[in-house]
Write an enzyme that holds these catalytic residues in place. Sequence first.
Site, mmCIF file in Angstrom:
data_model
loop_
_atom_site.group_PDB
_atom_site.id
_atom_site.type_symbol
_atom_site.label_atom_id
_atom_site.label_comp_id
_atom_site.label_asym_id
_atom_site.label_seq_id
_atom_site.Cartn_x
_atom_site.Cartn_y
_atom_site.Cartn_z
ATOM 1 C CG ASN A 29 -2.373 2.701 7.360
ATOM 2 O OD1 ASN A 29 -2.631 2.767 8.639
ATOM 3 N ND2 ASN A 29 -1.603 1.552 6.951
ATOM 4 C CG HIS A 38 -4.880 -6.627 10.922
ATOM 5 N ND1 HIS A 38 -3.960 -6.095 11.849
ATOM 6 C CD2 HIS A 38 -4.547 -5.784 9.782
ATOM 7 C CE1 HIS A 38 -3.088 -5.220 11.376
ATOM 8 N NE2 HIS A 38 -3.565 -5.228 10.024
ATOM 9 C CE LYS A 62 -2.277 -0.868 3.778
ATOM 10 N NZ LYS A 62 -1.652 -2.275 4.117
#
Length: 445
Positions: free
Chosen positions: A134, A181, A111
């Site tokens: 982010n 996650h 990303k």
Amino acid sequence: MDLVAGLGQTGQSVMRYLQASGEPMLAFDTRPDFDISQLQEDYPKVLFATGELPKAWHKWITRVVLSPGICKRDAWVLALQERGVEVVGDIELFARAVSQPVVAITGSNGKSTVTTLVGDFLSAAGYRVGVGGNIGRPALDVLLDDCECDVYVLELSSFQLETTYSLHSTASTVLNISEDHMDRYAGLDDYIQAKTIVYSDTELAVVPKGYESQLWLTKQLKKVYFGLEMPQADNEYGVLTHDQQAWLGRGNQAWLNLNEIALNAPHHQLNALAAMALCEPFDLPVGVFQQVLANFRGLAHRTQLVVEHAGVEWIDDSKGTNVGASLSALQSLGQQVLPEGRIILLAGGVGKGADFSDLKPAIQTYARALVLFGRDANIMHQTLSDSTDCYLVENLQQAVRQAQKLAKPGDIVLLSPACASFDQFKNYQDRGEQFSLEVKKALGL
């Protein structure tokens, strides 16, 4: 009244934004020992609480602005929602405020690199670009800048997307999907569902080839695809053969010779293709891509060369905080190091409930040894110890020293932990910096 929940970097950005817009607010952090003294000084009109949300506040709260680190399924959040309280995040506030084009980027890995490349491409073409989310600068801080931006480029995590409902994007992508996650999500499908929110209201969906079935894309979306295969249609970005050389391009158009790109390992090619595809609505000249990619040397802590010494390369991939990221680094660097050398992989930390077995084939193919440290080192050892020689150590310093004993000329020592860093470090940046220091100390540099 707004409740700002979670007072880390994002929460403090929300407070700055709400204060600038004159909105009254309450501020809360779930950590009982969180030091709020400086915030109380900066925001004297705001009531603060830590640990548990005061019951007396419930009647005042009309909206919760939730930081990404707090799950919207936590009991106290659900209790407020049941009372009709709206729960949003910083990206939702951003979405409600902007009218300029937005490029939105999510995925398990890559990303930050793709976000940076898109920002660089657009800037080189003359656009005034705001880059945030982010990636480091909170999106609302970018919005508060005095500079009037023509376009915003946002890196978005699944946590941020969970509380985003009205983001309209000119182009968006889920770069890839791998387990991450899993300590927060019910399973991989739950995680994918959070990621694909980025496609909810987009003018162009940029889709990684091979992931279409996982991403549940509607037929109505306008789509382009990217991958390392030769493009089969005009709406595909990929790797072409032209004049007996490999080029990046779109459809049957060869745009960039791989020999003229500073970083051309397979994962770098994928990042470049995704970034070019995301810029399609802006119709940039090919020369912009050539100029940027000829000079782009990658991001800190992402397969970054620390030093080459005695025929051994020491590479910092501390940003490899999940299995997919480390697998990408292993495969890409492994293809470069064979047949002369092998990889000594340094890994471990907080595993976030991940399944490490996906690393096995790459470790068996490319690794000379595996050196494990950190909280979940034993879990990794149980899964991977039959893949190659495996060593358990206490910390990163010992891992570097062990790797130094094992490495041979032609090898790569790769720090790519496949885990989060917060058991022994402040963050992945701190882990990467400590690695660089320990390497230079061990080598006497």
